[in-house]
Enzyme design. Structure first.
Site, short mmCIF file in Angstrom:
data_model
loop_
_atom_site.label_atom_id
_atom_site.label_comp_id
_atom_site.label_asym_id
_atom_site.label_seq_id
_atom_site.Cartn_x
_atom_site.Cartn_y
_atom_site.Cartn_z
N SER A 44 0.89 -1.22 0.20
CA SER A 44 0.05 0.08 0.13
C SER A 44 0.82 1.28 -0.04
CB SER A 44 -0.87 0.16 1.34
OG SER A 44 -1.62 -1.07 1.28
N1 SAH Z 1 -0.72 -5.05 4.11
C1 SAH Z 1 0.09 -5.18 2.72
C2 SAH Z 1 -0.76 -4.80 1.62
C3 SAH Z 1 -1.68 -5.94 1.27
S1 SAH Z 1 -2.42 -6.05 -0.34
C4 SAH Z 1 1.16 -4.72 2.79
O1 SAH Z 1 1.53 -3.88 3.69
O2 SAH Z 1 2.02 -4.87 1.91
C5 SAH Z 1 -3.71 -7.09 0.09
C6 SAH Z 1 -3.38 -8.40 0.65
O3 SAH Z 1 -4.65 -9.25 0.90
C7 SAH Z 1 -2.95 -9.05 -0.95
O4 SAH Z 1 -1.57 -9.89 -0.47
C8 SAH Z 1 -4.15 -10.31 -0.81
O5 SAH Z 1 -3.40 -11.77 -1.40
C9 SAH Z 1 -4.56 -10.45 0.45
N2 SAH Z 1 -5.70 -11.02 0.67
C10 SAH Z 1 -6.71 -10.79 -0.15
N3 SAH Z 1 -7.89 -11.67 0.22
C11 SAH Z 1 -7.44 -12.47 1.20
C12 SAH Z 1 -7.95 -13.07 2.35
N4 SAH Z 1 -9.24 -13.46 2.26
N5 SAH Z 1 -7.27 -13.52 3.41
C13 SAH Z 1 -6.18 -13.39 3.53
N6 SAH Z 1 -5.50 -12.32 2.83
C14 SAH Z 1 -6.22 -11.89 1.66
#
Ligand code: SAH
Length: 222
Positions: A60
């Site tokens: 992000s």
């Molecule tokens: N917090 C992260 C950015 C996240 S991007 C950082 O600091 O880099 C969103 C993430 O959520 C992705 O890696 C995606 O694979 C994950 N995601 C999406 N749906 C999900 C679910 N149901 N359970 C766990 N992770 C999930």
């Protein structure tokens, strides 16, 4: 410009844009963002932008991390749950502020790299799990704070998450399925239900339920 100067410039941008919580600014200052992004993008580590981390996912934008973290009002007494570990950057920032962080990521490949990075940085108060975060982590509940870092399509937050939120606790979650309509929403769990507060517009990758493929892949590699 050297990395440290870029970081100071970013911190000034965050402060000017309403990040006034000195604990949050301090945590961002102490976590090296370049550790959480692919080498090709190291030059952009302290630009205020989201960057690709593989598997079609992104780390992000620093402004979004700062705002979400500030909205979560974390203290060192809190047990926190993060859904969507991704690169592990937001996890590292939260870990600086809370007592213990639990984090769930559905891509095991991403989770393994994130865990390695946290170990390199000697962040020791994080427990990570590969799986479907929409189910929460019942064995570790209740949580005083829950942060979801992917956009949830429904009108109501996932029930498992609000059930696992302590009374008085906060859930911060991007809501909405079309990118242009997404908003960060903050819920406070009260004795008799949830109090909802709409914060600001955002653009996040979607929160997905675990697929059959994903589940099999995780089993195969464990
Ligand atoms: N917090 C992260 C950015 C996240 S991007 C950082 O600091 O880099 C969103 C993430 O959520 C992705 O890696 C995606 O694979 C994950 N995601 C999406 N749906 C999900 C679910 N149901 N359970 C766990 N992770 C999930």
């Amino acid at each position: 410009m050297i990395m440290e100067a870029r970081k100071i410039r970013l911190l000034m941008t965050l402060r000017r844009s309403g990040i006034t919580d000195t604990q949050v600014l301090g945590a961002i200052e102490r976590v090296p963002r370049e550790v959480f992004i692919p080498a090709t993008f190291h030059d952009q580590a302290y630009e205020d932008m989201a960057l690709p981390i593989g598997m079609g996912q992104t780390i992000s934008q620093p402004m979004v991390v700062a705002r979400m973290t500030q909205a979560l009002e974390v203290t060192d007494r809190h047990k926190v749950l993060e859904i969507g570990t991704g690169s592990g950057y937001q996890a590292a920032v939260l870990a600086k502020l809370c007592r213990r962080l639990y984090t769930i990521e559905r891509h095991k490949e991403l989770l393994d790299i994130a865990v390695e990075r946290l170990e390199t940085l000697r962040v020791r108060n994080v427990t990570a799990l590969a799986g479907d975060g929409t189910k929460g982590w019942p064995e570790q509940a209740p949580f005083e704070r829950i942060l979801v870092t992917a956009a949830h399509g429904g009108d109501e937050p996932p029930k498992a998450l609000t059930d696992q939120l302590a009374v008085g606790g906060l859930l911060v979650i991007p809501m909405g399925d079309e990118k242009r309509k997404q908003r960060v929403v903050r819920y406070r769990r009260m004795d008799d239900g949830l109090e909802r507060e709409d914060l600001w517009p955002v653009r996040f990758v979607p929160l997905l339920p675990d697929t059959q493929d994903g589940a099999q892949r995780m089993k195969a590699s464990s």
